[in-house]
Design an enzyme around this catalytic site. Sequence first.
Site, short mmCIF file in Angstrom:
data_model
loop_
_atom_site.label_atom_id
_atom_site.label_comp_id
_atom_site.label_asym_id
_atom_site.label_seq_id
_atom_site.Cartn_x
_atom_site.Cartn_y
_atom_site.Cartn_z
N LEU A 244 55.67 -87.81 45.12
CA LEU A 244 55.75 -86.45 44.58
C LEU A 244 57.13 -85.86 44.77
CD1 LEU A 244 52.48 -84.97 46.08
CD2 LEU A 244 52.85 -85.71 43.74
N GLY A 245 57.76 -86.27 45.84
CA GLY A 245 59.05 -85.65 46.13
C GLY A 245 59.50 -86.10 47.50
N GLY B 56 62.83 -83.13 54.13
CA GLY B 56 63.66 -83.48 55.26
C GLY B 56 63.08 -84.61 56.09
N GLY C 110 61.08 -87.05 54.90
CA GLY C 110 60.85 -88.28 54.17
C GLY C 110 60.01 -87.99 52.95
N VAL D 227 56.97 -87.71 50.10
CA VAL D 227 55.60 -87.19 50.04
C VAL D 227 54.89 -87.88 48.88
CG1 VAL D 227 54.16 -85.16 49.77
CG2 VAL D 227 56.36 -84.96 50.90
N LYS E 269 52.45 -87.09 53.76
CA LYS E 269 53.85 -86.96 54.09
C LYS E 269 54.22 -88.09 55.04
CE LYS E 269 56.90 -83.22 55.31
NZ LYS E 269 56.95 -81.78 55.41
N ASP F 243 63.23 -71.06 58.65
CA ASP F 243 63.86 -71.77 57.55
C ASP F 243 63.25 -71.36 56.23
OD1 ASP F 243 65.64 -73.41 56.28
OD2 ASP F 243 64.49 -75.24 56.59
#
Length: 815
Positions: free
Chosen positions: A534-535, A538, A540, A542, A556, A628
């Site tokens: 999926l993407g 930070g 790693g 997913v 994840k 963040d």
Amino acid sequence: MEGFTIPLFFLYSLFSIITTSKALDTITKTQFITFNNTIVSPSESFEMGFFTPGNSKNWYIAIWYKKIASGTIVWVANRDNPLPNSSGVLKLIDPGILVLLSSTNNTVWSTNTSRSTRNPVARLLDSGNLIIQDPNDHNPENFLWQSFDYPCDTLLPGMKIGKNLVTGREWHMSSWKSKDDPAQGDYTYWLDLRGYPQIFVSKGSVVLFRAGPWNGLRFTGTGTVLTKNPIFKFGMYFEKDEIYYRYDLLNSSVASRFILTPNGFAQRWTWINQKKGWVLYVNAPTTVSCNSYNLCGAYGSCDGDKSPVCGCLSKFVPKNLKDWNMTNWSGGCVRRTVLDCKNGDGFLQYSGVKLPDTRSSWYNRTMTLGECREVCLKNCSCMAYTSLDIRGGGSGCLLWFDELVDIRLFNEGGGQDIYVRMASSELDLTVHQASFNGKKREIVIVTLTLFTGMLLLGLSIMLYIRKNKKKKKKKKKKKKKKKQDSQLKIEGRPVHNSKQGSTEKNQKEDMELPLFDFATIASSTNNFSIDNKLGEGGYGPVYKGRLEGGQEIAVKRLSKYSDQGLDEFKNEVICIAKLQHRNLVKLLGYEGGRTFMDWPKRFHIINGIARGLLYLHQDSRLRIIHRDLKASNILLDIDMNPKISDFGMARIFGGNETEGNTNRVVGTYGYMSPEYAVDGLFSIKSDVFSFGVMVLEIVCGTRNRGIVHPDHHFNLLGHAWRLYEESKSMELVDGFVRDSYCLAEVLRSIHVGLLCVQQHPEDRPTMSSVVMMLGSEGELPWPKKPGFFTETDGSSSKYAPCSVNELTITTMQPR
Ligand SMILES: *[C@@H]1O[C@H](CO)[C@@H](O)[C@H](O)[C@H]1NC(C)=O
Ligand SMILES: *[C@@H]1O[C@H](CO)[C@@H](O)[C@H](O)[C@H]1NC(C)=O
Ligand SMILES: *[C@@H]1O[C@H](CO)[C@@H](O)[C@H](O)[C@H]1NC(C)=O
Ligand SMILES: *[C@@H]1O[C@H](CO)[C@@H](O)[C@H](O)[C@H]1NC(C)=O
Ligand SMILES: *[C@@H]1O[C@H](CO)[C@@H](O)[C@H](O)[C@H]1NC(C)=O
Ligand SMILES: *[C@@H]1O[C@H](CO)[C@@H](O)[C@H](O)[C@H]1NC(C)=O
Ligand SMILES: *[C@@H]1O[C@H](CO)[C@@H](O)[C@H](O)[C@H]1NC(C)=O
Ligand SMILES: *[C@@H]1O[C@H](CO)[C@@H](O)[C@H](O)[C@H]1NC(C)=O
Ligand SMILES: *[C@@H]1O[C@H](CO)[C@@H](O)[C@H](O)[C@H]1NC(C)=O
């Protein structure tokens, strides 16, 4: 009573009042009040005299605001016995009572007293309280009589709703009959002391709305409340002789009143000086059907987001299915398995609820939750228990000894936990405990969420654990007292069960997350196939996956090369597992052209983020600083609801801590506040800064650091501030929203954004103020200069108007 915020502007011109310039604050045996004079409190905040409301021909003695909000009535003496015309006199007589005499010398109204004094004086105080006292009494608080003991429709700061247990005097609000008639109307706002004290709004003897018991932060029936704010302090006070609710103003230059209107709404109005008007902050009960008392019957739960609104608590079924099918819910629900006290019942935890009616409850203010459970378990007629005060992890004990009625589900946060008695066969004894031992490098945590049909952005983690009947059992538990222990750990969430087949949202607490073995995860994601990716964040990549049962999940995977280690990962898992809010991540990303991000959607997103952040900062059981926040950590679901994600950097704070310091500044430039980026100091105000940056980005449709302007080298913050100073804020707005915007909302959003990014943390508002400011129309303070308003590398001179860049919400930005 505070669950809702509606901005309304209210002009008060209903009354004609006779005033003169006489500025005495006392009535003595020789100084009377007639229709052509008044008394005024020392600093002129309140005035008392004759008045006649609206179209009425009757005359009354009343107290009203003078300096500000002139003419707003707060108290009426002879509300049920008006004078037919203005001839009458209010005088003080022995032994210290005030009497209102008509032109024929009839006593129309009088105070009474159990004591007598030789030199009584009646005095109007700056609080709006009319008192009778002996001026020589060495205890000046020793009033013979005070108007605050006889509330009408208005609760001023310092007035009480409750009861004196010694004298039996009750304080409650009662509405006017109509706006022209201050006589006692149908509605009352009162504190019921049967069981654990709770607030009701009644019409005659019928309960319309139950605000419920006080839980340390709010009345349980009022959902999210801004309890901590710079203007009010609310509280329930349990004293030796008195039990009462009261609010106090923390800033005496603000005026606020809480009223019960002639048609039964409890409203809080606050005076806005710049507008010369009252602004409505709270209105309750709202028309939301869940506010109707006991709409769903015993063990029913009302969910305003559902249709029909009534369902049974999970593990309960409608008592009479035929009635229930015809939306007659009054019969309520019953346990689907009857209790069997002899063979050991247990308790099932329901979260996010308005506590049931406490009129048949028992309480102890010092017991712990564990003791509470023991007591409840021992008594077969005890149906449920919970903490009295939810602050600081909970304290006190509240037990119910009857059917549980008037339960409501709060999806938006603001509800609380209750533990309901359940037959042991209904308790799921398979409790899973996740263990994080450093040996395993590939810990994979799974989210079961429905994301079919959605466009995905990925990047973020999702952790929403759903009950999974077939999941593998990992038993790593202590064996002792097996049954009771595990019962305690079971947590359910009341769900709608109106149809028989109920889905269940079970969320485990205390890190009792299901642990999936690697093989299961690998096969669910087609061996981490690139097609399922999926993407990447930070940590790693997913992946999207599908479990055996068909449930879709997101996985994840911790990358060996990730510079963010296990700690951040664990941190995130802990945070998300403990949090529960509509605007915190549950899922999902979304990618699409910003063209269809019209203004209402953007405003919806801004508000959603604000509420999510407010929850993190103060409404969740933990105080969490995200550290963040940035656009790429806000994910949007298919309904464009924003979800705050990525809790890798978040810090959990105790209730009182508000600030921390770190040597390791992690975050994203462009979103970090100056004190955090430079000194490593973080607090809720550094999150507020990041929020402000996002608001401006959403309005403008460009990244803070992505703006290039021919005339200056400001970043977005500087640019926005400059335009604001020149009253040209509208130029900031993304061209794509120009057709859809509501000018007031856009300007307000920009204004709030600028307040959030001010240089000094103490100048920035808290998230509760932000939510309030976004939702109201009151005047806002002038923002000071933002922190970090220039771009260090502002070398490019190419003109690029705001609207060319992509909306940052869709942008991924690796840290
Ligand atoms: C108030 O009204 C009464 C009767 O109308 C009159 O006698 C009196 O002088 C008035 N007092 C003042 C201060 O205007
Ligand atoms: C007020 O009413 C009383 C009787 O109802 C009458 O005697 C009196 O004259 C009236 N006063 C005025 C000022 O109209
Ligand atoms: C009312 O009482 C006052 C003083 O007690 C008296 O002077 C006046 O005559 C009385 N008026 C009537 C109408 O009885
Ligand atoms: C005041 O009068 C009311 C009604 O006449 C009575 O119920 C109450 O007990 C009295 N209070 C005192 C302090 O005398
Ligand atoms: C009280 O409110 C006024 C006006 O809103 C504000 O100017 C003042 O700074 C506030 N005072 C405190 C102590 O917060
Ligand atoms: C109530 O509705 C359910 C589902 O719609 C149905 O299965 C059931 O037969 C109905 N029961 C009665 C008594 O009408
Ligand atoms: C609703 O159901 C209750 C019992 O479940 C019954 O007493 C009542 O009459 C019903 N109301 C209506 C309007 O049918
Ligand atoms: C409340 O609980 C505490 C501790 O368990 C106990 O000492 C106390 O007597 C209880 N109070 C009442 C009123 O039951
Ligand atoms: C259970 O609690 C109820 C209500 O407090 C009480 O009346 C009853 O005696 C208790 N029963 C036992 C067995 O303690």
